[in-house]
Design a protein around this motif. Structure first.
Motif, short mmCIF file in Angstrom:
data_model
loop_
_atom_site.label_atom_id
_atom_site.label_comp_id
_atom_site.label_asym_id
_atom_site.label_seq_id
_atom_site.Cartn_x
_atom_site.Cartn_y
_atom_site.Cartn_z
N PHE A 206 -32.45 -10.38 26.40
CA PHE A 206 -31.09 -9.71 26.35
C PHE A 206 -30.23 -8.99 25.21
N ARG A 207 -31.13 -8.92 23.94
CA ARG A 207 -30.50 -8.41 23.06
C ARG A 207 -30.57 -6.77 22.97
N ASN A 208 -29.66 -5.98 22.32
CA ASN A 208 -29.82 -4.66 22.28
C ASN A 208 -30.88 -4.03 21.15
N TYR A 209 -31.17 -4.84 20.10
CA TYR A 209 -31.93 -4.41 19.28
C TYR A 209 -32.84 -5.36 18.47
N THR A 210 -34.02 -5.14 18.05
CA THR A 210 -35.10 -6.00 17.59
C THR A 210 -34.82 -6.26 16.16
N GLU A 211 -35.31 -7.23 15.56
CA GLU A 211 -35.38 -8.03 14.21
C GLU A 211 -35.56 -6.62 13.22
N LYS B 233 -26.79 -3.43 26.43
CA LYS B 233 -27.35 -2.46 27.55
C LYS B 233 -28.29 -3.17 28.47
N LYS B 234 -28.24 -4.46 28.51
CA LYS B 234 -28.96 -5.29 29.42
C LYS B 234 -28.12 -6.43 30.12
N LEU B 235 -26.99 -6.48 29.91
CA LEU B 235 -25.81 -7.45 30.38
C LEU B 235 -24.78 -6.69 30.92
N ASP B 236 -24.12 -6.96 32.03
CA ASP B 236 -23.22 -5.93 32.48
C ASP B 236 -21.73 -6.38 32.08
N ASN B 237 -21.69 -7.17 31.33
CA ASN B 237 -20.36 -7.86 31.21
C ASN B 237 -20.16 -8.34 29.69
N LEU B 238 -20.94 -7.95 28.68
CA LEU B 238 -21.08 -8.27 27.38
C LEU B 238 -20.58 -6.92 26.37
N TYR B 239 -19.52 -7.05 25.59
CA TYR B 239 -19.30 -5.86 24.67
C TYR B 239 -19.26 -6.64 23.14
N TYR B 240 -19.28 -5.47 22.21
CA TYR B 240 -19.11 -5.92 21.03
C TYR B 240 -18.20 -5.24 20.31
N THR B 241 -17.18 -5.81 19.28
CA THR B 241 -16.47 -5.04 18.41
C THR B 241 -16.40 -5.40 16.97
N GLY B 242 -16.06 -4.81 16.08
CA GLY B 242 -15.90 -5.21 14.66
C GLY B 242 -16.58 -4.34 13.76
N GLN B 243 -17.10 -4.88 12.52
CA GLN B 243 -17.36 -3.91 11.71
C GLN B 243 -18.75 -3.61 11.72
#
Length: 491
Positions: free
Chosen positions: A290-295, A453-463
């Protein structure tokens, strides 16, 4: 009808901003904060009568704070008192050359003219261009969620991007106006707040110079944490619930939907989740599915520097110091190479000294000085007490030489803070202090997405997402994501 519930992870500037905006729109909002108090990197601690702001110490772009509080029918002055600093700051170029940067534009023009004939006129030209960038950048670009490329596909926006010098470096841009090495140092200084050297920073960020020169440098009496206190008070007026000492440990996910957030105290159900905590850390909690980006993606990001910080209580006053003091008396090309190109502990660093007690007697006992020292350093370095003490001794040698008096024998309180602390307190990726560097390829749509992009209700904010690092951008980030969350919940 039951209110929809939003969980915000983290009570930093962006988290409080998002929480307040969503509560204002009628949602039930709960903020889960890992630490015992709000503020994130802008936390505060007290010791022996000293009041230490732990992180941000510069109050620039006062219009952003006016805009933020104004959205809720309030003003900064409802929560804290601002004082404009004059001089704005002091720059130590050598033992014999110290520049006190005037607060007013005419004083800055006279200063520039003393270093380069015609520089005052060139400054006017530079600021004219920078004013356009500030107007478009702050009123348009930074408010775009950068979720879809179509947000940026318009002829007007292309024209704006070209006029804003998005595709040119600040290094080249500033040298079209000035030749004096001293003026160039002064003008490139604000770029350091963006976490990158001027060669890698888009020229559009001359808007930082416009803000600094035309709007001034301010200080909220009582300390920078008064901003946090004001924001929390406003949030609580909107019925935001803050739960401290409540670290998120995972998520309950059903059918690509975060049903609940996990903490040590159990599950907390939510209709929507906004992560204001470290983006990379949240991705680790989500796992590979469910993560957007790989390590590998994260390892390739250009990080802004980390910091080695010292909080010092001094049992006497230090009359040579101003509120803000920039020790640019070493070769920055060497120091920057050791931050960005070949990461290592610096051989002979530049550093910053803040003495807020010069302006505000409430942050230190009578007759004492509150001192905050910062060395920008590469992220992901080995951080040991031996490293910290080595640089503490170096800074003391240079401070005592500059001030012309003994300081270390009058230290009644000392605390250091570096990579390990950033990771422990904030789960900061690679121990970074400022987030992602604002390079051309980490701007707008090229930053980590504010939407999972894989979950319909999780957003990110911050630096670590749009619009970028710094206090004003974090305030904007929270408002931008709140708007996106609101649109999603209303579908």
């Amino acid at each position: 009808m039951k209110k929809k519930k939003v969980i915000v992870i983290g009570a930093g500037f962006s988290g409080i901003s998002a929480a307040t905006a969503l509560a204002d729109r009628g949602y039930e909002v709960q903020v889960l904060e890992k630490n015992a108090e709000p503020g994130g990197r802008a936390r505060v601690f007290r010791e022996g009568g000293f009041v230490f702001d732990m992180g941000p110490s510069w109050y620039w772009m006062p219009d952003i704070f006016e805009t933020y509080f104004g959205k809720f029918g309030k003003k900064p002055s409802d929560y804290y008192e601002l004082k404009r600093l004059d001089p704005s700051y002091s720059v130590i170029l050598s033992d014999s050359e110290v520049i006190d940067v005037p607060a007013e534009l005419e004083g800055i023009k006279a200063l520039f003219e003393s270093y380069e004939v015609g520089a005052s006129e060139q400054l006017d030209k530079f600021l004219h261009q920078a004013a356009y960038k500030y107007r478009v950048g702050i009123q348009d670009f930074v408010w775009r969620p950068s979720v879809k490329i179509t947000e940026f596909l318009s002829l007007k926006l292309l024209v704006d991007a070209i006029r804003m010098d998005v595709f040119s470096s600040f290094y080249k841009h500033i040298r079209k106006f000035f030749k004096s090495g001293t003026i160039l140092k002064l003008m490139e200084f604000p770029i350091l707040f963006l976490g990158a050297i001027s060669q890698n920073t888009p020229a559009m960020y001359s808007l930082m110079n416009f803000a600094e020169i035309t709007m001034g440098t301010w200080y909220p009496m009582g300390g920078m944490h008064q901003i946090v206190n004001g924001m929390v008070a406003l949030a609580e007026e909107k019925q935001v619930k803050f739960t401290y000492n409540s670290e998120v440990t995972g998520f309950e996910i059903v059918n690509k939907h975060v049903r609940a957030v996990k903490t040590a105290k159990g599950l907390i159900e939510a209709d929507m989740v906004v992560a204001s905590a470290d983006y990379h850390w949240v991705e680790q909690l989500l796992g590979d599915d469910f993560r957007n980006y790989t390590e590998e993606y994260w390892d390739k990001r250009v990080m802004a520097p980390s910091s080695l910080l010292f909080y010092l209580g001094i049992s006497k006053r230090l009359p040579k110091l101003k509120h803000h003091n920039l020790f640019f008396d070493r070769d920055f090309s060497v120091h920057s190479h050791e931050i960005y190109t070949d990461p290592a502990w610096p051989s002979d660093p530049l550093f910053y000294a803040s003495a807020p007690s010069v302006t505000d007697p409430s942050v230190a006992p009578e007759g004492c000085e509150n001192l905050f020292l910062l060395i920008p350093v590469a992220p992901n370095l080995e951080d040991t007490e031996a490293h910290r003490e080595k640089y503490f001794l170096q800074l003391m040698d240079r401070l005592e030489a500059y001030c012309g008096e003994n300081i270390r024998d009058f230290i009644v309180y000392k605390r250091s803070y570096a990579h390990q602390d950033f990771m422990s307190d904030y789960h900061a990726f690679k121990g970074n202090a400022y987030g992602l560097a604002n390079t051309l390829f980490q701007t707008a749509i090229l930053k980590p997405s504010l939407k999972n992009k894989k979950l319909d209700n999780l957003y990110y904010t911050g630096q670590l997402t749009v619009p970028g690092p710094g206090v004003p951008p974090s305030l904007i980030s929270g408002l931008v994501v709140a708007n996106e969350v609101d649109k999603s919940l209303r579908k």
